[in-house]
Design a protein around this motif. Structure first.
Motif, mmCIF file in Angstrom:
data_model
loop_
_atom_site.group_PDB
_atom_site.id
_atom_site.type_symbol
_atom_site.label_atom_id
_atom_site.label_comp_id
_atom_site.label_asym_id
_atom_site.label_seq_id
_atom_site.Cartn_x
_atom_site.Cartn_y
_atom_site.Cartn_z
ATOM 1 N N GLY A 283 49.153 75.451 77.480
ATOM 2 C CA GLY A 283 49.154 73.995 77.517
ATOM 3 C C GLY A 283 48.158 73.425 78.491
ATOM 4 N N ASP A 284 47.334 74.280 79.088
ATOM 5 C CA ASP A 284 46.313 73.804 80.017
ATOM 6 C C ASP A 284 45.171 73.159 79.234
ATOM 7 O OD1 ASP A 284 47.649 74.901 82.329
ATOM 8 O OD2 ASP A 284 47.078 76.851 81.529
ATOM 9 N N GLN A 285 44.345 72.392 79.935
ATOM 10 C CA GLN A 285 43.376 71.556 79.249
ATOM 11 C C GLN A 285 41.964 71.707 79.802
ATOM 12 O OE1 GLN A 285 44.154 69.724 76.589
ATOM 13 N NE2 GLN A 285 46.264 70.424 76.746
ATOM 14 N N VAL A 286 41.014 71.547 78.912
ATOM 15 C CA VAL A 286 39.620 71.366 79.311
ATOM 16 C C VAL A 286 39.238 69.946 78.918
ATOM 17 C CG1 VAL A 286 37.233 72.082 78.997
ATOM 18 C CG2 VAL A 286 39.066 73.781 78.945
ATOM 19 N N VAL A 287 38.753 69.183 79.880
ATOM 20 C CA VAL A 287 38.306 67.818 79.615
ATOM 21 C C VAL A 287 36.791 67.788 79.779
ATOM 22 C CG1 VAL A 287 38.355 65.422 80.394
ATOM 23 C CG2 VAL A 287 40.470 66.759 80.342
ATOM 24 N N VAL A 288 36.110 67.352 78.743
ATOM 25 C CA VAL A 288 34.647 67.297 78.772
ATOM 26 C C VAL A 288 34.210 65.844 78.859
ATOM 27 C CG1 VAL A 288 32.512 67.880 77.576
ATOM 28 C CG2 VAL A 288 34.489 69.403 77.410
ATOM 29 N N ALA A 289 33.636 65.469 79.995
ATOM 30 C CA ALA A 289 33.161 64.096 80.194
ATOM 31 C C ALA A 289 31.847 63.914 79.462
ATOM 32 C CB ALA A 289 32.976 63.815 81.689
ATOM 33 N N GLU A 290 31.831 63.021 78.483
ATOM 34 C CA GLU A 290 30.638 62.788 77.678
ATOM 35 C C GLU A 290 29.942 61.488 78.079
ATOM 36 O OE1 GLU A 290 29.296 64.774 75.735
ATOM 37 O OE2 GLU A 290 30.764 66.103 74.810
ATOM 38 N N PRO A 291 28.667 61.508 78.442
ATOM 39 C CA PRO A 291 27.876 62.717 78.660
ATOM 40 C C PRO A 291 28.120 63.330 80.038
ATOM 41 C CG PRO A 291 26.490 60.816 79.002
ATOM 42 C CD PRO A 291 27.840 60.283 78.553
ATOM 43 N N THR A 292 28.562 62.479 80.999
ATOM 44 C CA THR A 292 28.876 62.961 82.345
ATOM 45 C C THR A 292 30.073 62.197 82.888
ATOM 46 O OG1 THR A 292 27.480 61.335 83.487
ATOM 47 C CG2 THR A 292 26.428 63.409 82.792
ATOM 48 N N LEU A 293 30.654 62.735 83.938
ATOM 49 C CA LEU A 293 31.766 62.060 84.601
ATOM 50 C C LEU A 293 31.316 60.708 85.148
ATOM 51 C CD1 LEU A 293 34.773 62.735 85.429
ATOM 52 C CD2 LEU A 293 33.847 63.348 87.663
ATOM 53 N N GLU A 294 30.110 60.651 85.677
ATOM 54 C CA GLU A 294 29.586 59.406 86.236
ATOM 55 C C GLU A 294 29.451 58.336 85.155
ATOM 56 O OE1 GLU A 294 27.974 62.786 88.758
ATOM 57 O OE2 GLU A 294 28.298 62.380 86.624
ATOM 58 N N ALA A 295 29.054 58.754 83.952
ATOM 59 C CA ALA A 295 28.831 57.794 82.870
ATOM 60 C C ALA A 295 30.123 57.090 82.466
ATOM 61 C CB ALA A 295 28.227 58.507 81.656
ATOM 62 N N TRP A 296 31.260 57.744 82.612
ATOM 63 C CA TRP A 296 32.537 57.083 82.335
ATOM 64 C C TRP A 296 32.659 55.785 83.130
ATOM 65 C CZ3 TRP A 296 36.608 61.602 82.740
ATOM 66 C CH2 TRP A 296 36.683 62.264 81.499
ATOM 67 N N PHE A 297 32.140 55.838 84.346
ATOM 68 C CA PHE A 297 32.315 54.703 85.266
ATOM 69 C C PHE A 297 31.048 53.858 85.386
ATOM 70 C CE2 PHE A 297 35.082 58.211 86.501
ATOM 71 C CZ PHE A 297 36.319 57.593 86.437
ATOM 72 N N GLY A 298 30.102 54.047 84.465
ATOM 73 C CA GLY A 298 28.906 53.222 84.426
ATOM 74 C C GLY A 298 27.909 53.489 85.522
ATOM 75 N N VAL A 299 27.882 54.702 86.052
ATOM 76 C CA VAL A 299 26.954 55.049 87.135
ATOM 77 C C VAL A 299 25.994 56.127 86.647
ATOM 78 C CG1 VAL A 299 26.737 55.995 89.464
ATOM 79 C CG2 VAL A 299 28.631 54.449 88.907
ATOM 80 N N ASP A 300 24.707 55.952 86.914
ATOM 81 C CA ASP A 300 23.684 56.924 86.540
ATOM 82 C C ASP A 300 23.566 57.952 87.661
ATOM 83 O OD1 ASP A 300 21.488 58.391 85.805
ATOM 84 O OD2 ASP A 300 20.174 56.664 85.445
ATOM 85 N N ARG A 301 23.827 59.219 87.349
ATOM 86 C CA ARG A 301 23.800 60.256 88.378
ATOM 87 C C ARG A 301 22.415 60.455 88.978
ATOM 88 N NH1 ARG A 301 24.574 66.107 85.630
ATOM 89 N NH2 ARG A 301 26.734 65.437 85.792
ATOM 90 N N LYS A 302 21.352 59.973 88.299
ATOM 91 C CA LYS A 302 19.992 60.145 88.801
ATOM 92 C C LYS A 302 19.595 59.071 89.804
ATOM 93 C CE LYS A 302 18.420 62.428 84.572
ATOM 94 N NZ LYS A 302 17.456 62.396 83.446
ATOM 95 N N MET A 303 20.489 58.098 90.002
ATOM 96 C CA MET A 303 20.179 57.044 90.977
ATOM 97 C C MET A 303 20.057 57.626 92.367
ATOM 98 S SD MET A 303 22.735 53.970 89.736
ATOM 99 C CE MET A 303 22.271 52.996 91.172
ATOM 100 N N ARG A 304 19.109 57.112 93.118
ATOM 101 C CA ARG A 304 18.923 57.569 94.487
ATOM 102 C C ARG A 304 19.710 56.693 95.458
ATOM 103 N NH1 ARG A 304 12.366 58.721 94.674
ATOM 104 N NH2 ARG A 304 12.331 60.314 93.008
ATOM 105 N N GLY A 305 19.818 57.192 96.674
ATOM 106 C CA GLY A 305 20.453 56.386 97.721
ATOM 107 C C GLY A 305 21.962 56.463 97.672
ATOM 108 N N ASN A 306 22.590 55.327 97.372
ATOM 109 C CA ASN A 306 24.044 55.226 97.508
ATOM 110 C C ASN A 306 24.778 55.433 96.188
ATOM 111 O OD1 ASN A 306 23.133 52.910 96.298
ATOM 112 N ND2 ASN A 306 24.470 51.512 97.454
ATOM 113 N N ALA A 307 24.301 56.342 95.351
ATOM 114 C CA ALA A 307 24.941 56.587 94.051
ATOM 115 C C ALA A 307 26.387 57.015 94.220
ATOM 116 C CB ALA A 307 24.154 57.634 93.264
#
Length: 350
Positions: A283-307
């Motif tokens: 009953g364990d799970q694999v959750v795949v964030a599409e395309p990334t975990l950051e994208a779920w929350f509207g943040v670009d992981r490639k942003m510099r500084g205070n990402a």
């Protein structure tokens, strides 16, 4: 204040009575200006430091040697097993090519010989995936944190821990905190009932994702007025997330659930299906964030500084209910944290 060393090769020092931890700390400090040969000299010094550390543990240790044109930084015998080690102290993470080339040396030795690759500054992400791909595991990976543990507790203790983790759980590389977290998940000898709070262990691809899940779990607990006991273990890359997940799976007590959270941006369809198939156990799970975990929350992981700050702020303020409707995988994660029935990826797509 600890000063840098003029000659980090340690050639001029008799190491017998020196504090190796203090010596290691001094070797970490770069002089200014940095002589062109200083970093290479420190690599030779690391070889001497390892030799002395193994010797003090009482191991049968051999100094650097060459055979058939191949240079070996050293060798030792522990528990009747032969080990060959390589030492690297570069400014960057050790690459896959370096480790694979070392593996080839080990493969040309007697079956049962193990390699120990020590890279003080660590390894590139997903190194375990490439080391283990299509190969029998024969190499243990040691970074600066592992080495410090060995200097403090005994190099034989550190190596034995590595051998057990690799033999029992397939973990050839881990941080000491990861091993402690996994080892703490001991199944009680007798457990008649599940824990009061919904207890979940979440394994993520990295420390940043772990921080996100920890904050998200607190928000889910408040939003649904449900006590949640969530432990998060950060892996170092996609492949190690599943290695750690498998190690956790064998140790979970009654009522605990395992969730592995990975990004989907670098996964092919076949790998994605395979990852789900191998991990959907108990009953364990694999959750795949599409395309990334950051994208779920509207943040670009490639942003510099205070990402990272932006990401944590977004996790704190996002509308969880709306996000569940927009992203089926996010909904699967929340359901898993709440111990609700989680639809299979196939059912969710229908």
């Amino acid at each position: 204040m600890t000063q840098s060393m003029t000659d980090p090769s340690l050639k001029a020092l008799a190491l017998d009575n020196l504090d190796l931890q203090q010596l290691f700390d001094r070797m970490k400090i770069l002089p200014s200006p940095l002589p062109s040969t200083w970093t290479q000299s420190r690599g030779y010094g690391l070889e001497r430091l390892l030799h002395e550390a193994f010797r003090r543990t009482g191991l049968d240790v051999r100094a650097p040697f060459s055979t058939k044109g191949e240079q070996m930084d050293g060798a030792f015998v522990l528990d009747h097993r032969h080990f060959i080690y390589e030492a690297k102290w570069r400014s960057k993470d050790t690459t896959r090519a370096d480790v694979v080339a070392f593996q080839a040396k080990i493969n040309r030795r007697l079956v049962g010989t193990l390699g120990v690759f020590c890279s003080v500054n660590g390894f590139v992400d997903d190194i375990t995936e490439y080391v283990a791909r299509g190969n029998q595991l024969n190499t243990l990976l040691v970074d600066g944190e592992n080495l410090e543990y060995g200097l403090a507790h005994g190099m034989d203790v550190m190596i034995r821990n590595k051998v057990v983790a690799a033999a029992q759980d397939g973990l050839i590389y881990y941080k000491e905190a990861q091993l402690e977290a996994v080892s703490a998940l001991k199944v009680p000898p007798l457990q008649s009932q599940a824990p009061a709070a919904k207890s979940t262990v979440v394994v993520t691809e990295g420390p940043q994702d772990a921080s996100v899940i920890e904050l998200l779990a607190k928000r889910v607990s408040r939003l649904y007025s449900t006590p949640l006991d969530v432990s998060v273990i950060a892996a170092y890359g996609f492949a190690q997330a599943f290695d750690l997940g498998e190690a956790v799976m064998t140790r979970l007590a009654l009522g605990k659930r395992l969730v592995v959270v990975v990004d989907g941006d670098e996964l092919g369809a076949e790998e994605l299906r395979a990852s789900r198939t191998t991990a959907l156990v108990r009953g364990d799970q694999v959750v795949v964030a599409e395309p990334t975990l950051e994208a779920w929350f509207g943040v670009d992981r490639k942003m510099r500084g205070n990402a990272q700050a932006l990401l944590m702020s977004a996790v704190e303020t996002v509308d969880i209910s709306r996000l569940r409707l927009a992203h089926p995988e996010f909904d699967r994660l929340v359901r898993a944290l709440l111990h609700e029935e989680v639809p299979s990826p196939v059912d969710a797509a229908v």
